[in-house]
Design a protein around this motif. Structure first.
Motif, PDB file in Angstrom:
ATOM      1  N   LEU A 154      -9.291  -8.803   0.932  1.00 14.64           N
ATOM      2  CA  LEU A 154      -8.557  -7.747   1.477  1.00 14.64           C
ATOM      3  C   LEU A 154      -8.022  -6.985   0.193  1.00 14.64           C
ATOM      4  N   LEU A 155      -7.221  -7.928  -0.877  1.00 11.31           N
ATOM      5  CA  LEU A 155      -6.638  -7.382  -1.718  1.00 11.31           C
ATOM      6  C   LEU A 155      -7.574  -6.701  -2.667  1.00 11.31           C
ATOM      7  N   LYS A 156      -8.530  -7.179  -2.910  1.00 10.53           N
ATOM      8  CA  LYS A 156      -9.726  -6.521  -3.888  1.00 10.53           C
ATOM      9  C   LYS A 156      -9.884  -5.098  -3.129  1.00 10.53           C
ATOM     10  N   ALA A 157     -10.072  -5.035  -2.015  1.00 10.41           N
ATOM     11  CA  ALA A 157     -10.274  -3.605  -1.222  1.00 10.41           C
ATOM     12  C   ALA A 157      -9.442  -2.694  -1.223  1.00 10.41           C
ATOM     13  N   LEU A 158      -8.022  -3.274  -1.068  1.00 13.22           N
ATOM     14  CA  LEU A 158      -6.965  -2.489  -0.708  1.00 13.22           C
ATOM     15  C   LEU A 158      -6.828  -1.882  -2.368  1.00 13.22           C
ATOM     16  N   ARG A 159      -6.945  -2.510  -3.558  1.00 15.66           N
ATOM     17  CA  ARG A 159      -6.698  -2.090  -4.810  1.00 15.66           C
ATOM     18  C   ARG A 159      -7.535  -0.975  -5.020  1.00 15.66           C
ATOM     19  N   LYS A 160      -8.832  -0.972  -4.333  1.00 17.73           N
ATOM     20  CA  LYS A 160      -9.824   0.093  -4.572  1.00 17.73           C
ATOM     21  C   LYS A 160      -9.508   1.324  -4.055  1.00 17.73           C
ATOM     22  N   TYR A 161      -8.809   0.992  -2.812  1.00 17.22           N
ATOM     23  CA  TYR A 161      -8.330   2.161  -1.730  1.00 17.22           C
ATOM     24  C   TYR A 161      -7.471   2.964  -2.452  1.00 17.22           C
ATOM     25  N   LEU A 162      -6.230   2.185  -3.422  1.00 20.54           N
ATOM     26  CA  LEU A 162      -5.308   2.728  -3.824  1.00 20.54           C
ATOM     27  C   LEU A 162      -5.678   3.804  -4.940  1.00 20.54           C
ATOM     28  N   VAL A 163      -6.785   3.466  -5.532  1.00 21.99           N
ATOM     29  CA  VAL A 163      -7.422   4.393  -6.752  1.00 21.99           C
ATOM     30  C   VAL A 163      -8.100   5.528  -6.183  1.00 21.99           C
ATOM     31  N   GLU A 164      -8.947   5.293  -4.957  1.00 20.07           N
ATOM     32  CA  GLU A 164      -9.908   6.008  -4.549  1.00 20.07           C
ATOM     33  C   GLU A 164      -9.419   6.978  -3.600  1.00 20.07           C
TER      34      GLU A 164
ATOM     35  N   TYR B  44       0.731  -1.200  -0.098  1.00 17.11           N
ATOM     36  CA  TYR B  44       0.137   0.025  -0.104  1.00 17.11           C
ATOM     37  C   TYR B  44       0.851   1.118  -0.116  1.00 17.11           C
ATOM     38  N   LEU B  45       2.311   1.186   0.147  1.00 12.15           N
ATOM     39  CA  LEU B  45       3.102   2.180   0.024  1.00 12.15           C
ATOM     40  C   LEU B  45       4.450   1.689  -0.080  1.00 12.15           C
ATOM     41  N   MET B  46       5.132   2.414  -1.051  1.00  7.46           N
ATOM     42  CA  MET B  46       6.735   1.988  -1.267  1.00  7.46           C
ATOM     43  C   MET B  46       7.679   3.165  -1.012  1.00  7.46           C
ATOM     44  N   THR B  47       8.815   2.659  -0.286  1.00 10.92           N
ATOM     45  CA  THR B  47       9.542   3.982   0.224  1.00 10.92           C
ATOM     46  C   THR B  47      11.242   3.397   0.167  1.00 10.92           C
ATOM     47  N   SER B  48      11.958   4.378  -0.027  1.00 15.53           N
ATOM     48  CA  SER B  48      13.300   4.382  -0.028  1.00 15.53           C
ATOM     49  C   SER B  48      13.699   4.363   1.645  1.00 15.53           C
ATOM     50  N   GLN B  49      14.807   4.112   1.864  1.00 17.36           N
ATOM     51  CA  GLN B  49      15.348   4.291   3.446  1.00 17.36           C
ATOM     52  C   GLN B  49      16.234   5.330   3.472  1.00 17.36           C
ATOM     53  N   GLY B  50      15.902   6.457   4.407  1.00 15.16           N
ATOM     54  CA  GLY B  50      16.571   7.585   4.400  1.00 15.16           C
ATOM     55  C   GLY B  50      16.907   8.018   5.811  1.00 15.16           C
ATOM     56  N   PHE B  51      17.322   9.196   5.875  1.00 19.25           N
ATOM     57  CA  PHE B  51      18.087   9.724   7.067  1.00 19.25           C
ATOM     58  C   PHE B  51      17.276  11.117   7.810  1.00 19.25           C
ATOM     59  N   LEU B  52      16.708  11.038   8.929  1.00 16.13           N
ATOM     60  CA  LEU B  52      16.231  12.257   9.535  1.00 16.13           C
ATOM     61  C   LEU B  52      17.392  12.752  10.375  1.00 16.13           C
ATOM     62  N   VAL B  53      17.489  14.326  10.258  1.00 17.69           N
ATOM     63  CA  VAL B  53      18.438  14.890  11.018  1.00 17.69           C
ATOM     64  C   VAL B  53      17.949  16.257  11.807  1.00 17.69           C
ATOM     65  N   ARG B  54      18.595  16.744  12.489  1.00 10.05           N
ATOM     66  CA  ARG B  54      18.093  18.150  12.999  1.00 10.05           C
ATOM     67  C   ARG B  54      18.140  19.274  11.849  1.00 10.05           C
ATOM     68  N   ARG B  55      17.233  20.133  11.815  1.00  9.40           N
ATOM     69  CA  ARG B  55      16.957  20.834  10.633  1.00  9.40           C
ATOM     70  C   ARG B  55      18.378  21.757  10.356  1.00  9.40           C
ATOM     71  N   ASP B  56      19.133  22.245  11.506  1.00 11.03           N
ATOM     72  CA  ASP B  56      20.201  22.875  11.080  1.00 11.03           C
ATOM     73  C   ASP B  56      21.510  22.138  10.919  1.00 11.03           C
ATOM     74  N   TYR B  57      21.342  20.827  10.911  1.00 17.06           N
ATOM     75  CA  TYR B  57      22.402  19.891  10.587  1.00 17.06           C
ATOM     76  C   TYR B  57      22.841  19.693   9.165  1.00 17.06           C
ATOM     77  N   ASN B  58      23.861  19.749   8.843  1.00 13.95           N
ATOM     78  CA  ASN B  58      24.271  19.629   7.265  1.00 13.95           C
ATOM     79  C   ASN B  58      25.393  18.651   6.957  1.00 13.95           C
ATOM     80  N   GLY B  59      25.486  17.933   8.008  1.00  8.08           N
ATOM     81  CA  GLY B  59      26.660  16.885   7.878  1.00  8.08           C
ATOM     82  C   GLY B  59      26.364  15.632   6.921  1.00  8.08           C
TER      83      GLY B  59
END
Length: 289
Positions: free
Chosen positions: A239-249, A122-137
């Motif tokens: 569940l598969l049928k309902a989830l496919r509908k959810y992705l569209v709607e 129901y969602l795909m995502t890369s793996q990334g990094f959360l940092v403090r907003r003022d951090y540029n390291g």
């Protein structure tokens, strides 16, 4: 070339591996239905401390995982009842009967499909990094070397191989990681990008606001699925049928509402990055319709 195109070849290979270890259409007789008759209460295990996906506060659950659960309940006629679960305990909850279903940023993997069945993604995502907003390291992948990271035990990011000089702390939950980050105990939280954007939104007015480092990722694409105990073929198909509908709607409007920082960061490209093709459900689910 789009992200979906880049991972297309890998998806085909992964699907073959998954099919060998999941409960498909050729399993034996179906077990007692999870969903059953209209009005049945279905116990859903989810993580109560993940803003954007599920945050339990003021006696109320709110988030993208909750939106999916309520949509499925309305479509299929069951009443969701939520219970907290740790990331490391998700398979156990399904295997010992403590939960009927898991909707908890639960990535579909071949190893997990040996133990439970999945409907998704129901969602795909890369793996990334959360940092403090003022951090540029951290600006590029090579900057991870020598940094101290925090992630959660029992998750797919915890299994990603980091540079030898990188220190990785594994803790029970992401709230602990975020506290360490804001307190200066770690340089970054490493997890799924989509999940991290929930903390950006939650902490935007705090004394230590956060950000996700854009376009810096490691590991594979994760695909979130709905976990159920093995052998419930009819429930899987419903569940598969309902989830496919959810992705569209409903998918796009729910993401905008629950993860606005994600949409803002990847404006113009967020659906391509995070939204599965409805046809992907036949590739990665433990059943096909």
């Amino acid at each position: 070339m789009t992200r979906r195109t880049r991972v297309g070849a890998l998806a085909a290979v992964v699907a073959l591996v998954m099919a060998s270890g999941c409960g498909g259409d050729d399993d034996g007789g179906d077990k007692t239905p999870i969903i059953g008759q209209p009005g049945k209460t279905v116990h859903i295990a989810t993580a109560f401390d993940q803003p954007g996906f599920n945050l339990f506060a003021r006696h109320h659950n709110r988030g993208f995982d909750m939106d999916i659960a309520f949509y499925l309940g309305e479509e299929l006629g069951f009443t969701p009842k939520f219970q907290d679960v740790t990331h490391a305990g998700r398979e156990r909850e399904l295997q010992d009967g403590s939960a009927d279903m898991v909707i908890a940023t639960y990535s579909i993997t071949p190893k997990r499909q040996q133990k439970v069945d999945f409907i998704g993604p129901y969602l795909m995502t890369s793996q990334g990094f959360l940092v403090r907003r003022d951090y540029n390291g951290i600006k590029k992948e090579k900057d991870i070397g020598g940094k101290t990271l925090c992630t959660v035990e029992g998750t797919t990011p915890a299994r990603v191989r980091m540079p030898p000089s990188t220190v990785v702390n594994e803790v029970p939950d992401y709230s602990t990681c975020v506290s360490k980050l804001q307190g200066g105990g770690v340089d970054a939280v490493f997890s799924d990008e989509a999940l991290l954007f929930g903390y950006v939104e939650q902490q935007k007015k705090s004394k230590v606001p956060l950000k996700v480092v854009p376009n810096v990722t490691m590991g594979l694409i994760n695909r979130y699925g709905i976990g159920i105990p093995k052998g419930h073929r009819d429930d899987c198909k419903r569940l598969l049928k309902a989830l496919r509908k959810y992705l569209v709607e409903e998918w796009s409007s729910d993401i905008k509402a629950q993860l606005p920082a994600l949409v803002e960061t990847y404006s113009g490209d967020w659906e391509n990055r995070f939204k599965p093709d409805p046809q992907d459900l036949n590739t990665y689910s433990s059943c096909r319709v």
